[in-house]
Design a protein around this motif. Structure first.
Motif, mmCIF file in Angstrom:
data_model
loop_
_atom_site.group_PDB
_atom_site.id
_atom_site.type_symbol
_atom_site.label_atom_id
_atom_site.label_comp_id
_atom_site.label_asym_id
_atom_site.label_seq_id
_atom_site.Cartn_x
_atom_site.Cartn_y
_atom_site.Cartn_z
ATOM 1 N N ASN A 75 0.823 -1.202 0.000
ATOM 2 C CA ASN A 75 0.000 0.000 0.000
ATOM 3 C C ASN A 75 0.859 1.255 0.000
ATOM 4 N N ALA A 76 1.947 1.244 0.711
ATOM 5 C CA ALA A 76 2.832 2.407 0.768
ATOM 6 C C ALA A 76 3.465 2.676 -0.588
ATOM 7 N N GLN A 77 3.802 1.650 -1.329
ATOM 8 C CA GLN A 77 4.438 1.809 -2.628
ATOM 9 C C GLN A 77 3.474 2.361 -3.661
ATOM 10 N N ASN A 78 2.193 2.153 -3.483
ATOM 11 C CA ASN A 78 1.213 2.595 -4.471
ATOM 12 C C ASN A 78 0.653 3.978 -4.185
ATOM 13 N N TYR A 79 1.059 4.587 -3.101
ATOM 14 C CA TYR A 79 0.541 5.896 -2.733
ATOM 15 C C TYR A 79 1.401 6.982 -3.371
ATOM 16 N N PRO A 80 0.801 7.995 -4.014
ATOM 17 C CA PRO A 80 1.566 8.992 -4.768
ATOM 18 C C PRO A 80 2.626 9.759 -3.974
ATOM 19 N N CYS A 81 2.342 10.216 -2.785
ATOM 20 C CA CYS A 81 3.308 10.967 -1.985
ATOM 21 C C CYS A 81 3.613 10.167 -0.726
ATOM 22 N N SER A 82 4.872 9.791 -0.567
ATOM 23 C CA SER A 82 5.248 8.950 0.560
ATOM 24 C C SER A 82 5.143 9.708 1.877
ATOM 25 N N LYS A 83 5.299 8.968 2.946
ATOM 26 C CA LYS A 83 5.217 9.545 4.290
ATOM 27 C C LYS A 83 6.270 10.632 4.478
ATOM 28 N N SER A 84 7.468 10.422 3.911
ATOM 29 C CA SER A 84 8.534 11.409 4.061
ATOM 30 C C SER A 84 8.223 12.708 3.318
ATOM 31 N N MET A 85 7.329 12.638 2.320
ATOM 32 C CA MET A 85 6.933 13.833 1.576
ATOM 33 C C MET A 85 5.711 14.495 2.200
ATOM 34 N N GLY A 86 5.163 13.890 3.234
ATOM 35 C CA GLY A 86 4.063 14.484 3.975
ATOM 36 C C GLY A 86 2.680 14.110 3.495
ATOM 37 N N GLY A 87 2.579 13.304 2.439
ATOM 38 C CA GLY A 87 1.278 12.936 1.899
ATOM 39 C C GLY A 87 0.844 13.903 0.805
ATOM 40 N N VAL A 88 -0.325 13.666 0.254
ATOM 41 C CA VAL A 88 -0.833 14.484 -0.850
ATOM 42 C C VAL A 88 -1.456 15.769 -0.312
#
Length: 57
Positions: free
Chosen positions: A21-34
């Motif tokens: 699920n983490a790999q398929n999310y556009p903005c990773s946790k380190s980028m703060g999310g969408v």
């Protein structure tokens, strides 16, 4: 002992699902999310444009 074995097995079964699920999310946790969508691309909360191939609307 059986309780610990069951817990360990369940952790190993759940871990790959969480990673996928983490790999398929556009903005990773380190980028703060969408943050928002701009011109069909995801803008992350840190201000960078996501490299995702997904198109947002």
């Amino acid at each position: 002992m059986k309780t610990w074995s069951a817990l360990l097995i369940s952790v190993f079964m759940i871990a790959p699902v969480v990673e996928a699920n983490a790999q398929n999310y556009p903005c990773s946790k380190s980028m703060g999310g969408v943050s928002h969508c701009k011109d069909g691309k995801f803008v992350c909360k840190n201000g960078k444009i996501s490299q995702s191939k997904k198109v947002c609307s």
